[in-house]
Design an enzyme around this catalytic site. Structure first.
Site, PDB file in Angstrom:
ATOM      1  N   GLY A 294    -123.855  18.400  53.600  1.00 54.74           N
ATOM      2  CA  GLY A 294    -124.763  18.257  52.479  1.00 54.74           C
ATOM      3  C   GLY A 294    -125.699  17.078  52.619  1.00 54.74           C
TER       4      GLY A 294
ATOM      5  CE1 TYR B 208    -111.500 -19.070  29.840  1.00 57.69           C
ATOM      6  CE2 TYR B 208    -113.720 -19.798  30.396  1.00 57.69           C
ATOM      7  CZ  TYR B 208    -112.742 -19.537  29.441  1.00 57.69           C
ATOM      8  OH  TYR B 208    -113.000 -19.744  28.123  1.00 57.69           O
TER       9      TYR B 208
ATOM     10  NE  ARG C 237     -84.128  -7.777  16.293  1.00 58.98           N
ATOM     11  CZ  ARG C 237     -85.181  -7.342  16.970  1.00 58.98           C
ATOM     12  NH1 ARG C 237     -86.271  -6.997  16.315  1.00 58.98           N
ATOM     13  NH2 ARG C 237     -85.165  -7.259  18.282  1.00 58.98           N
TER      14      ARG C 237
ATOM     15  CG  ASN D  93     -86.028 -10.494  18.873  1.00 61.68           C
ATOM     16  OD1 ASN D  93     -85.777  -9.474  19.510  1.00 61.68           O
ATOM     17  ND2 ASN D  93     -85.305 -11.587  18.988  1.00 61.68           N
TER      18      ASN D  93
ATOM     19  CE  LYS E  95    -117.822  17.369  56.740  1.00 56.50           C
ATOM     20  NZ  LYS E  95    -118.478  17.937  55.572  1.00 56.50           N
TER      21      LYS E  95
ATOM     22  CG  ASP F  72     -78.133 -12.847  11.018  1.00 58.55           C
ATOM     23  OD1 ASP F  72     -78.471 -11.711  11.434  1.00 58.55           O
ATOM     24  OD2 ASP F  72     -77.910 -13.809  11.778  1.00 58.55           O
TER      25      ASP F  72
ATOM     26  CE  LYS G 257    -107.020 -16.364  16.650  1.00 55.66           C
ATOM     27  NZ  LYS G 257    -106.861 -17.052  15.350  1.00 55.66           N
ATOM     28  CG  HIS G 258    -103.337 -15.832  20.402  1.00 60.66           C
ATOM     29  ND1 HIS G 258    -104.321 -16.151  21.325  1.00 60.66           N
ATOM     30  CD2 HIS G 258    -103.411 -16.782  19.438  1.00 60.66           C
ATOM     31  CE1 HIS G 258    -104.945 -17.247  20.932  1.00 60.66           C
ATOM     32  NE2 HIS G 258    -104.422 -17.646  19.799  1.00 60.66           N
TER      33      HIS G 258
ATOM     34  CG  HIS H 157     -90.168  -8.280  26.347  1.00 61.37           C
ATOM     35  ND1 HIS H 157     -89.414  -7.137  26.459  1.00 61.37           N
ATOM     36  CD2 HIS H 157     -89.470  -9.115  25.540  1.00 61.37           C
ATOM     37  CE1 HIS H 157     -88.292  -7.278  25.757  1.00 61.37           C
ATOM     38  NE2 HIS H 157     -88.309  -8.468  25.188  1.00 61.37           N
TER      39      HIS H 157
END
Length: 536
Positions: free
Chosen positions: A48, A226, A450, A430, A78, A490, A287-288, A536
Protein backbone atom coordinates in the site's frame (compact mmCIF):
# COMPACT_ATOMS: atom_id res chain seq x y z
CA UNK A 1 26.26 -18.08 24.25
CA UNK A 2 26.97 -14.39 23.62
CA UNK A 3 28.02 -13.30 20.13
CA UNK A 4 31.43 -11.67 19.95
CA UNK A 5 31.63 -8.04 18.83
CA UNK A 6 33.21 -7.11 15.50
CA UNK A 7 34.76 -4.11 17.34
CA UNK A 8 34.30 -1.81 14.38
CA UNK A 9 33.70 1.80 15.48
CA UNK A 10 30.46 3.31 14.24
CA UNK A 11 30.87 6.24 11.87
CA UNK A 12 29.40 9.48 13.11
CA UNK A 13 27.99 10.53 9.74
CA UNK A 14 26.17 8.09 7.44
CA UNK A 15 25.00 9.25 4.03
CA UNK A 16 21.43 8.34 3.12
CA UNK A 17 21.41 6.83 -0.38
CA UNK A 18 18.58 4.27 -0.19
CA UNK A 19 15.42 4.41 1.93
CA UNK A 20 12.92 1.62 2.56
CA UNK A 21 9.41 2.92 3.27
CA UNK A 22 6.78 0.51 4.59
CA UNK A 23 4.02 2.03 6.67
CA UNK A 24 0.50 1.19 7.75
CA UNK A 25 -0.17 4.74 8.95
CA UNK A 26 0.30 6.82 5.77
CA UNK A 27 0.28 10.17 7.62
CA UNK A 28 2.95 12.39 6.08
CA UNK A 29 4.61 9.58 4.11
CA UNK A 30 4.13 11.16 0.67
CA UNK A 31 5.60 14.47 1.83
CA UNK A 32 8.55 12.67 3.44
CA UNK A 33 9.18 10.57 0.34
CA UNK A 34 9.05 13.63 -1.89
CA UNK A 35 11.61 15.42 0.30
CA UNK A 36 13.88 12.36 0.24
CA UNK A 37 13.58 12.08 -3.53
CA UNK A 38 14.56 15.73 -3.90
CA UNK A 39 17.73 14.93 -1.98
CA UNK A 40 18.57 12.16 -4.43
CA UNK A 41 17.58 9.27 -2.15
CA UNK A 42 16.49 6.09 -3.90
CA UNK A 43 13.03 5.02 -2.68
CA UNK A 44 12.01 1.40 -2.13
CA UNK A 45 8.58 0.50 -0.82
CA UNK A 46 5.99 -2.22 -0.24
CA UNK A 47 2.30 -2.87 -0.90
CA UNK A 48 0.00 0.00 0.00
CA UNK A 49 2.87 2.38 0.65
CA UNK A 50 4.25 1.71 -2.85
CA UNK A 51 0.82 2.47 -4.34
CA UNK A 52 0.49 5.71 -2.34
CA UNK A 53 3.88 6.93 -3.53
CA UNK A 54 3.29 5.86 -7.12
CA UNK A 55 -0.09 7.60 -7.15
CA UNK A 56 1.71 10.73 -5.95
CA UNK A 57 3.97 10.54 -9.01
CA UNK A 58 7.14 9.59 -7.14
CA UNK A 59 9.72 7.21 -8.62
CA UNK A 60 9.76 4.26 -6.25
CA UNK A 61 10.94 0.66 -6.58
CA UNK A 62 8.86 -2.20 -5.28
CA UNK A 63 10.59 -4.35 -2.68
CA UNK A 64 10.19 -7.31 -5.05
CA UNK A 65 12.79 -5.64 -7.27
CA UNK A 66 15.26 -6.04 -4.40
CA UNK A 67 14.29 -9.57 -3.50
CA UNK A 68 13.54 -10.93 -6.98
CA UNK A 69 10.57 -12.58 -5.32
CA UNK A 70 6.93 -11.58 -5.65
CA UNK A 71 4.78 -10.73 -2.64
CA UNK A 72 2.86 -13.89 -1.69
CA UNK A 73 0.29 -15.23 0.79
CA UNK A 74 -1.87 -12.09 0.84
CA UNK A 75 1.12 -9.96 1.74
CA UNK A 76 2.22 -12.08 4.70
CA UNK A 77 5.53 -12.75 2.94
CA UNK A 78 7.17 -9.82 1.16
CA UNK A 79 10.06 -8.43 3.23
CA UNK A 80 11.23 -11.60 5.00
CA UNK A 81 14.14 -12.05 2.61
CA UNK A 82 17.99 -11.85 2.79
CA UNK A 83 18.03 -9.01 0.26
CA UNK A 84 16.04 -6.88 2.72
CA UNK A 85 17.52 -8.01 6.02
CA UNK A 86 21.01 -8.24 4.60
CA UNK A 87 20.67 -4.65 3.39
CA UNK A 88 19.61 -3.59 6.89
CA UNK A 89 21.99 -5.71 8.97
CA UNK A 90 25.24 -5.55 7.00
CA UNK A 91 28.21 -3.97 8.76
CA UNK A 92 29.43 -1.65 6.06
CA UNK A 93 33.07 -1.62 7.24
CA UNK A 94 33.40 -5.39 7.65
CA UNK A 95 35.13 -7.17 4.75
CA UNK A 96 33.18 -10.40 5.19
CA UNK A 97 29.85 -8.57 5.22
CA UNK A 98 30.76 -6.53 2.16
CA UNK A 99 31.89 -9.68 0.33
CA UNK A 100 28.57 -11.38 1.16
CA UNK A 101 26.67 -8.37 -0.13
CA UNK A 102 28.64 -8.43 -3.39
CA UNK A 103 28.28 -12.19 -3.82
CA UNK A 104 24.51 -12.15 -3.32
CA UNK A 105 23.75 -8.83 -4.94
CA UNK A 106 22.52 -7.22 -1.71
CA UNK A 107 22.25 -3.43 -1.70
CA UNK A 108 22.67 -1.44 1.50
CA UNK A 109 19.57 0.21 2.98
CA UNK A 110 20.50 3.36 4.89
CA UNK A 111 17.10 4.55 6.09
CA UNK A 112 14.07 2.51 7.12
CA UNK A 113 10.74 4.27 7.72
CA UNK A 114 8.37 1.67 9.11
CA UNK A 115 5.24 1.56 11.21
CA UNK A 116 3.12 -1.42 12.04
CA UNK A 117 -0.25 -2.98 11.30
CA UNK A 118 -2.84 -1.27 13.56
CA UNK A 119 -3.15 -4.13 16.02
CA UNK A 120 -3.92 -1.88 19.01
CA UNK A 121 -6.66 -0.04 17.12
CA UNK A 122 -8.26 -3.28 15.90
CA UNK A 123 -8.22 -4.67 19.42
CA UNK A 124 -9.67 -1.47 20.91
CA UNK A 125 -12.54 -1.58 18.39
CA UNK A 126 -13.36 -5.16 19.42
CA UNK A 127 -12.23 -6.94 16.27
CA UNK A 128 -13.04 -10.65 16.14
CA UNK A 129 -10.34 -13.24 16.74
CA UNK A 130 -9.33 -13.88 13.07
CA UNK A 131 -9.27 -10.16 12.24
CA UNK A 132 -7.16 -9.38 15.30
CA UNK A 133 -4.69 -12.15 14.47
CA UNK A 134 -4.41 -10.94 10.88
CA UNK A 135 -3.38 -7.53 12.19
CA UNK A 136 -0.35 -8.94 14.00
CA UNK A 137 2.56 -7.56 11.99
CA UNK A 138 5.55 -9.87 11.38
CA UNK A 139 7.72 -8.30 8.71
CA UNK A 140 7.46 -4.81 10.19
CA UNK A 141 8.83 -5.66 13.65
CA UNK A 142 11.53 -7.81 12.07
CA UNK A 143 12.73 -4.93 9.88
CA UNK A 144 12.49 -2.44 12.74
CA UNK A 145 14.55 -4.61 15.05
CA UNK A 146 17.12 -5.33 12.35
CA UNK A 147 17.49 -1.64 11.55
CA UNK A 148 17.67 -0.66 15.21
CA UNK A 149 20.32 -3.27 15.96
CA UNK A 150 22.42 -1.95 13.09
CA UNK A 151 21.93 1.71 14.05
CA UNK A 152 25.67 2.21 13.60
CA UNK A 153 24.83 2.38 9.87
CA UNK A 154 21.05 2.47 9.53
CA UNK A 155 18.55 5.13 10.57
CA UNK A 156 15.20 3.70 11.70
CA UNK A 157 12.10 5.91 12.01
CA UNK A 158 8.87 4.43 13.38
CA UNK A 159 6.81 7.48 14.30
CA UNK A 160 5.36 10.02 11.82
CA UNK A 161 6.08 12.67 14.46
CA UNK A 162 9.79 12.11 13.74
CA UNK A 163 9.56 12.82 9.99
CA UNK A 164 10.21 16.52 10.51
CA UNK A 165 13.24 15.96 12.80
CA UNK A 166 14.54 13.42 10.26
CA UNK A 167 14.39 15.95 7.43
CA UNK A 168 16.16 18.51 9.59
CA UNK A 169 18.80 15.91 10.42
CA UNK A 170 19.50 14.96 6.80
CA UNK A 171 19.61 18.53 5.49
CA UNK A 172 23.19 17.81 4.51
CA UNK A 173 22.42 14.29 3.26
CA UNK A 174 23.66 12.42 6.36
CA UNK A 175 22.53 11.38 9.84
CA UNK A 176 24.63 11.57 12.97
CA UNK A 177 25.27 8.60 15.24
CA UNK A 178 23.52 10.29 18.18
CA UNK A 179 20.36 10.69 16.09
CA UNK A 180 20.48 7.07 14.95
CA UNK A 181 20.89 5.94 18.56
CA UNK A 182 17.87 7.97 19.63
CA UNK A 183 15.73 6.57 16.81
CA UNK A 184 16.88 3.01 17.59
CA UNK A 185 15.87 3.40 21.22
CA UNK A 186 12.42 4.61 20.17
CA UNK A 187 12.14 1.71 17.73
CA UNK A 188 12.78 -0.98 20.33
CA UNK A 189 10.34 0.71 22.73
CA UNK A 190 7.73 0.65 19.95
CA UNK A 191 8.12 -3.04 19.18
CA UNK A 192 8.13 -3.84 22.90
CA UNK A 193 4.83 -2.00 23.39
CA UNK A 194 3.42 -3.71 20.28
CA UNK A 195 4.37 -7.17 21.55
CA UNK A 196 2.96 -6.26 24.97
CA UNK A 197 -0.40 -5.42 23.40
CA UNK A 198 -0.43 -8.73 21.52
CA UNK A 199 0.54 -10.84 24.54
CA UNK A 200 -2.03 -9.11 26.74
CA UNK A 201 -4.71 -9.66 24.12
CA UNK A 202 -3.88 -13.37 24.01
CA UNK A 203 -4.05 -13.53 27.82
CA UNK A 204 -7.50 -11.96 27.70
CA UNK A 205 -8.73 -14.05 24.75
CA UNK A 206 -7.54 -17.27 26.39
CA UNK A 207 -8.83 -16.27 29.84
CA UNK A 208 -5.35 -16.33 31.36
CA UNK A 209 -5.40 -13.38 33.77
CA UNK A 210 -1.92 -14.05 35.11
CA UNK A 211 0.32 -15.30 32.26
CA UNK A 212 3.89 -16.45 32.91
CA UNK A 213 5.28 -13.23 31.43
CA UNK A 214 3.44 -9.93 31.79
CA UNK A 215 4.45 -6.80 29.92
CA UNK A 216 2.65 -3.48 30.15
CA UNK A 217 3.39 -0.98 27.41
CA UNK A 218 2.42 2.62 26.86
CA UNK A 219 3.00 5.65 24.67
CA UNK A 220 4.21 8.90 26.17
CA UNK A 221 1.33 11.36 26.02
CA UNK A 222 3.21 14.12 27.77
CA UNK A 223 6.31 14.69 29.83
CA UNK A 224 5.41 16.35 33.09
CA UNK A 225 7.16 19.17 34.89
CA UNK A 226 7.72 16.80 37.82
CA UNK A 227 6.20 13.86 39.66
CA UNK A 228 4.56 13.72 43.07
CA UNK A 229 7.29 16.08 44.28
CA UNK A 230 9.45 18.62 42.41
CA UNK A 231 12.62 16.51 42.64
CA UNK A 232 10.94 13.56 40.83
CA UNK A 233 10.71 13.25 37.03
CA UNK A 234 7.47 11.98 35.53
CA UNK A 235 5.63 11.25 32.31
CA UNK A 236 2.06 10.32 31.44
CA UNK A 237 1.87 7.17 29.30
CA UNK A 238 -1.33 5.94 27.69
CA UNK A 239 -1.98 2.26 27.06
CA UNK A 240 -4.53 2.57 24.28
CA UNK A 241 -7.39 1.31 26.43
CA UNK A 242 -10.49 3.23 25.33
CA UNK A 243 -11.86 3.65 28.85
CA UNK A 244 -13.29 7.17 29.17
CA UNK A 245 -11.35 9.19 31.69
CA UNK A 246 -8.36 11.42 32.14
CA UNK A 247 -6.34 9.59 29.44
CA UNK A 248 -9.02 10.12 26.78
CA UNK A 249 -10.23 13.54 27.94
CA UNK A 250 -9.91 16.78 26.03
CA UNK A 251 -8.37 19.64 28.02
CA UNK A 252 -10.77 22.49 27.23
CA UNK A 253 -8.88 25.08 29.25
CA UNK A 254 -6.34 25.48 32.03
CA UNK A 255 -2.74 24.69 32.77
CA UNK A 256 -1.04 21.37 32.04
CA UNK A 257 -2.24 18.64 34.36
CA UNK A 258 0.33 17.67 36.98
CA UNK A 259 1.17 14.13 38.08
CA UNK A 260 -0.99 14.54 41.18
CA UNK A 261 -3.79 16.13 39.14
CA UNK A 262 -3.96 13.11 36.87
CA UNK A 263 -3.88 10.63 39.75
CA UNK A 264 -6.61 12.47 41.65
CA UNK A 265 -8.75 13.13 38.58
CA UNK A 266 -8.70 9.45 37.69
CA UNK A 267 -9.79 8.57 41.23
CA UNK A 268 -12.59 11.14 41.11
CA UNK A 269 -13.96 10.07 37.73
CA UNK A 270 -13.89 6.37 38.54
CA UNK A 271 -15.85 7.12 41.72
CA UNK A 272 -18.54 9.30 40.14
CA UNK A 273 -19.03 6.68 37.41
CA UNK A 274 -20.45 4.35 40.09
CA UNK A 275 -23.60 6.50 39.93
CA UNK A 276 -25.54 6.02 36.71
CA UNK A 277 -26.36 9.38 35.07
CA UNK A 278 -29.81 8.20 33.96
CA UNK A 279 -30.76 7.65 37.61
CA UNK A 280 -29.56 10.94 39.06
CA UNK A 281 -26.90 13.62 38.69
CA UNK A 282 -23.88 12.91 40.90
CA UNK A 283 -20.81 14.80 42.04
CA UNK A 284 -17.61 13.58 43.70
CA UNK A 285 -15.01 15.89 45.20
CA UNK A 286 -11.54 14.36 45.65
CA UNK A 287 -8.49 15.51 47.56
CA UNK A 288 -5.25 13.49 47.51
CA UNK A 289 -7.02 10.52 45.85
CA UNK A 290 -9.65 10.32 48.63
CA UNK A 291 -13.21 11.60 48.41
CA UNK A 292 -14.11 14.45 50.74
CA UNK A 293 -17.69 14.60 49.53
CA UNK A 294 -20.04 12.67 47.25
CA UNK A 295 -23.71 13.24 46.55
CA UNK A 296 -26.61 12.68 44.19
CA UNK A 297 -29.53 15.09 43.76
CA UNK A 298 -32.30 16.10 41.36
CA UNK A 299 -29.94 18.61 39.70
CA UNK A 300 -26.19 18.65 39.12
CA UNK A 301 -25.78 21.95 40.93
CA UNK A 302 -27.56 20.56 43.98
CA UNK A 303 -25.42 17.40 43.85
CA UNK A 304 -22.33 19.63 43.93
CA UNK A 305 -23.65 21.67 46.88
CA UNK A 306 -24.51 18.49 48.81
CA UNK A 307 -21.10 16.95 48.11
CA UNK A 308 -19.39 20.14 49.21
CA UNK A 309 -21.38 20.20 52.44
CA UNK A 310 -19.66 17.02 53.64
CA UNK A 311 -16.26 18.70 54.04
CA UNK A 312 -15.96 22.14 52.46
CA UNK A 313 -12.59 22.73 54.12
CA UNK A 314 -10.92 19.73 52.47
CA UNK A 315 -12.62 20.49 49.14
CA UNK A 316 -10.50 23.63 48.74
CA UNK A 317 -8.06 22.97 45.88
CA UNK A 318 -9.74 19.65 45.10
CA UNK A 319 -10.88 17.76 42.02
CA UNK A 320 -14.54 17.77 40.99
CA UNK A 321 -15.99 14.93 38.94
CA UNK A 322 -19.52 14.94 37.50
CA UNK A 323 -21.52 12.13 35.91
CA UNK A 324 -23.49 14.40 33.56
CA UNK A 325 -22.73 17.31 31.26
CA UNK A 326 -21.45 20.34 33.16
CA UNK A 327 -24.06 23.08 32.88
CA UNK A 328 -23.82 26.80 33.57
CA UNK A 329 -25.66 26.67 36.92
CA UNK A 330 -23.25 24.07 38.29
CA UNK A 331 -20.28 25.93 36.84
CA UNK A 332 -21.38 29.10 38.63
CA UNK A 333 -21.40 27.20 41.93
CA UNK A 334 -18.03 25.59 41.36
CA UNK A 335 -16.14 28.79 40.54
CA UNK A 336 -17.02 30.19 43.97
CA UNK A 337 -14.35 27.89 45.46
CA UNK A 338 -10.74 27.38 44.38
CA UNK A 339 -10.67 24.13 42.42
CA UNK A 340 -7.82 22.44 40.55
CA UNK A 341 -9.69 20.29 38.01
CA UNK A 342 -13.22 19.66 36.79
CA UNK A 343 -13.96 16.53 34.75
CA UNK A 344 -17.30 15.65 33.18
CA UNK A 345 -18.51 13.59 30.21
CA UNK A 346 -19.16 16.85 28.33
CA UNK A 347 -19.41 20.59 28.93
CA UNK A 348 -22.06 23.00 27.64
CA UNK A 349 -20.96 26.14 25.81
CA UNK A 350 -22.53 28.24 28.57
CA UNK A 351 -20.54 26.37 31.23
CA UNK A 352 -17.34 26.87 29.23
CA UNK A 353 -17.94 30.60 29.29
CA UNK A 354 -18.39 30.55 33.06
CA UNK A 355 -15.26 28.48 33.69
CA UNK A 356 -13.29 30.74 31.33
CA UNK A 357 -13.41 33.38 34.06
CA UNK A 358 -10.95 31.16 35.92
CA UNK A 359 -8.23 30.68 33.27
CA UNK A 360 -6.04 28.45 35.47
CA UNK A 361 -8.89 26.07 36.30
CA UNK A 362 -8.38 22.86 34.32
CA UNK A 363 -11.55 21.73 32.56
CA UNK A 364 -11.74 18.26 31.03
CA UNK A 365 -14.39 16.66 28.83
CA UNK A 366 -13.95 12.89 28.93
CA UNK A 367 -16.41 12.02 26.17
CA UNK A 368 -18.27 9.46 28.29
CA UNK A 369 -18.27 7.63 31.60
CA UNK A 370 -16.23 4.50 32.34
CA UNK A 371 -18.27 1.37 33.02
CA UNK A 372 -17.52 0.26 36.61
CA UNK A 373 -18.24 -3.35 35.67
CA UNK A 374 -15.74 -3.49 32.79
CA UNK A 375 -12.83 -5.86 33.49
CA UNK A 376 -9.26 -4.66 33.16
CA UNK A 377 -5.93 -4.60 34.92
CA UNK A 378 -4.26 -2.33 37.44
CA UNK A 379 -0.55 -2.35 38.24
CA UNK A 380 1.91 -0.81 40.67
CA UNK A 381 5.63 -1.25 41.08
CA UNK A 382 7.42 -2.63 44.11
CA UNK A 383 11.15 -3.11 44.59
CA UNK A 384 12.19 -5.65 41.97
CA UNK A 385 8.70 -6.39 40.77
CA UNK A 386 5.30 -5.44 39.47
CA UNK A 387 2.01 -6.11 41.24
CA UNK A 388 -0.77 -6.73 38.73
CA UNK A 389 -4.40 -7.43 39.53
CA UNK A 390 -7.77 -7.33 37.83
CA UNK A 391 -9.69 -4.09 38.28
CA UNK A 392 -12.04 -3.96 41.25
CA UNK A 393 -15.24 -4.05 39.22
CA UNK A 394 -17.48 -5.39 41.98
CA UNK A 395 -20.79 -3.53 42.28
CA UNK A 396 -22.99 -3.57 45.36
CA UNK A 397 -26.08 -3.85 43.10
CA UNK A 398 -24.79 -7.21 41.92
CA UNK A 399 -24.30 -8.62 45.42
CA UNK A 400 -26.70 -10.73 47.45
CA UNK A 401 -26.96 -8.71 50.64
CA UNK A 402 -27.52 -10.71 53.79
CA UNK A 403 -29.39 -9.21 56.73
CA UNK A 404 -27.67 -10.54 59.88
CA UNK A 405 -29.48 -8.57 62.61
CA UNK A 406 -32.92 -8.91 64.13
CA UNK A 407 -33.98 -5.65 62.54
CA UNK A 408 -33.87 -5.40 58.77
CA UNK A 409 -32.98 -2.02 57.25
CA UNK A 410 -35.74 0.25 56.01
CA UNK A 411 -35.92 1.01 52.31
CA UNK A 412 -34.20 4.38 52.87
CA UNK A 413 -31.51 2.83 55.06
CA UNK A 414 -30.84 0.23 52.39
CA UNK A 415 -30.38 2.92 49.75
CA UNK A 416 -28.03 4.83 52.05
CA UNK A 417 -26.11 1.64 52.77
CA UNK A 418 -25.55 0.99 49.09
CA UNK A 419 -24.55 4.60 48.51
CA UNK A 420 -22.05 4.53 51.38
CA UNK A 421 -20.58 1.20 50.23
CA UNK A 422 -20.07 2.53 46.68
CA UNK A 423 -18.13 5.46 48.07
CA UNK A 424 -16.15 3.31 50.54
CA UNK A 425 -14.89 1.25 47.59
CA UNK A 426 -12.98 4.36 46.47
CA UNK A 427 -11.64 5.44 49.87
CA UNK A 428 -8.16 4.43 50.99
CA UNK A 429 -8.24 1.67 53.61
CA UNK A 430 -9.11 1.57 56.41
CA UNK A 431 -12.27 3.30 55.24
CA UNK A 432 -15.50 4.24 57.02
CA UNK A 433 -18.21 6.26 55.23
CA UNK A 434 -21.43 7.68 56.66
CA UNK A 435 -24.23 8.53 54.21
CA UNK A 436 -27.73 9.91 54.48
CA UNK A 437 -30.31 10.68 51.80
CA UNK A 438 -27.89 10.29 48.90
CA UNK A 439 -24.95 12.26 50.23
CA UNK A 440 -21.90 11.53 52.32
CA UNK A 441 -22.17 12.70 55.92
CA UNK A 442 -18.60 11.90 56.95
CA UNK A 443 -15.61 10.07 55.48
CA UNK A 444 -12.73 8.50 57.39
CA UNK A 445 -9.84 7.39 55.19
CA UNK A 446 -6.49 5.67 55.37
CA UNK A 447 -6.20 5.08 59.09
CA UNK A 448 -4.32 2.17 60.62
CA UNK A 449 -7.29 1.58 62.94
CA UNK A 450 -10.83 1.26 61.66
CA UNK A 451 -12.03 2.79 64.93
CA UNK A 452 -10.02 5.92 64.15
CA UNK A 453 -11.57 6.08 60.67
CA UNK A 454 -15.04 5.94 62.21
CA UNK A 455 -14.16 8.65 64.72
CA UNK A 456 -12.51 10.94 62.17
CA UNK A 457 -15.54 10.67 59.88
CA UNK A 458 -17.83 11.57 62.78
CA UNK A 459 -15.63 14.55 63.72
CA UNK A 460 -15.72 15.76 60.12
CA UNK A 461 -19.53 15.56 60.20
CA UNK A 462 -19.69 17.56 63.44
CA UNK A 463 -17.41 20.25 61.98
CA UNK A 464 -19.52 20.43 58.80
CA UNK A 465 -22.69 20.84 60.88
CA UNK A 466 -21.17 23.78 62.76
CA UNK A 467 -19.92 25.40 59.55
CA UNK A 468 -23.28 25.09 57.80
CA UNK A 469 -25.43 25.80 60.84
CA UNK A 470 -27.13 22.39 60.95
CA UNK A 471 -29.00 21.48 64.11
CA UNK A 472 -27.12 18.20 64.26
CA UNK A 473 -24.51 16.30 62.21
CA UNK A 474 -25.75 14.40 59.18
CA UNK A 475 -24.46 11.21 60.75
CA UNK A 476 -27.59 11.22 62.94
CA UNK A 477 -29.86 8.64 61.35
CA UNK A 478 -27.25 7.71 58.72
CA UNK A 479 -26.05 4.45 57.28
CA UNK A 480 -22.37 3.60 57.70
CA UNK A 481 -20.19 1.49 55.43
CA UNK A 482 -16.91 -0.26 56.12
CA UNK A 483 -15.03 -1.44 53.03
CA UNK A 484 -13.66 -4.46 54.97
CA UNK A 485 -15.06 -6.47 57.86
CA UNK A 486 -15.36 -4.94 61.32
CA UNK A 487 -12.89 -7.04 63.35
CA UNK A 488 -14.27 -5.91 66.71
CA UNK A 489 -17.42 -4.26 68.01
CA UNK A 490 -15.55 -1.06 68.88
CA UNK A 491 -15.72 0.34 65.34
CA UNK A 492 -19.46 -0.32 65.23
CA UNK A 493 -19.95 1.30 68.64
CA UNK A 494 -18.12 4.42 67.44
CA UNK A 495 -20.45 4.60 64.44
CA UNK A 496 -23.51 4.13 66.65
CA UNK A 497 -22.26 6.91 68.93
CA UNK A 498 -22.09 9.16 65.86
CA UNK A 499 -25.75 8.40 65.15
CA UNK A 500 -25.64 5.60 62.57
CA UNK A 501 -28.71 3.37 62.53
CA UNK A 502 -27.67 0.94 59.79
CA UNK A 503 -24.36 -0.73 58.89
CA UNK A 504 -23.08 -2.40 55.71
CA UNK A 505 -19.86 -4.38 55.73
CA UNK A 506 -18.39 -7.49 54.05
CA UNK A 507 -18.51 -9.71 57.13
CA UNK A 508 -16.20 -12.65 57.62
CA UNK A 509 -14.48 -11.74 60.88
CA UNK A 510 -13.89 -14.35 63.56
CA UNK A 511 -15.83 -11.98 65.83
CA UNK A 512 -18.83 -11.46 63.56
CA UNK A 513 -21.17 -12.77 66.24
CA UNK A 514 -19.81 -10.24 68.73
CA UNK A 515 -20.36 -7.40 66.24
CA UNK A 516 -23.86 -8.63 65.35
CA UNK A 517 -24.75 -8.87 69.04
CA UNK A 518 -23.67 -5.24 69.57
CA UNK A 519 -25.82 -4.15 66.62
CA UNK A 520 -28.84 -6.04 67.99
CA UNK A 521 -28.32 -4.52 71.43
CA UNK A 522 -28.59 -1.03 69.93
CA UNK A 523 -31.38 -1.92 67.47
CA UNK A 524 -29.10 -1.23 64.51
CA UNK A 525 -29.71 -2.97 61.18
CA UNK A 526 -26.70 -4.68 59.61
CA UNK A 527 -26.14 -6.38 56.27
CA UNK A 528 -23.15 -8.35 54.98
CA UNK A 529 -22.03 -7.99 51.37
CA UNK A 530 -19.54 -10.86 51.21
CA UNK A 531 -17.24 -8.62 49.12
CA UNK A 532 -14.31 -6.56 50.38
CA UNK A 533 -12.99 -3.39 48.74
CA UNK A 534 -9.50 -2.82 50.14
CA UNK A 535 -7.81 0.13 48.44
CA UNK A 536 -4.16 0.81 49.15
Amino acid sequence: MAVASKKIPAPDEVRIKTALLSVSDKTGIVELARALHQKGVRLVSTGGTHKALTDAGLPVSDVSELTGFAEIMDGRVKTLHPAVHGGLLAIRDDAEHVAAMNTHGIAAIDLAVINLYPFEEVRAKGGDYPTTVENIDIGGPAMIRASAKNHAYVTIVTDPADYSPLLEEIAGGTTRYAFRQKMAAKAYARTAAYDAAISNWFAEALDTPMPRHRVIGGVLKEEMRYGENPHQKAGFYVTGEKRPGVATATLIQGKQLSYNNINDTDAAYELVAEFLPEKAPACAIIKHANPCGVATAPSLAEAYRRALACDSTSAFGGIIALNQELDAETAEEIVKLFTEVIIAPSVSDEAKAVIARKPNLRLLAAGGLPDPRTPGLTAKTVAGGLLVQTRDNGMVEDLELKVVTRRAPSAQELEDMKFAFKVAKHVKSNAVVYAKDGQTAGIGAGQMSRVDSARIAAIKAEEAAKTLGFAEPLTRGSAVASEAFLPFADGLLSAIAAGATAVIQPGGSMRDEEVIAAANEHNVAMVFTGMRHFRH
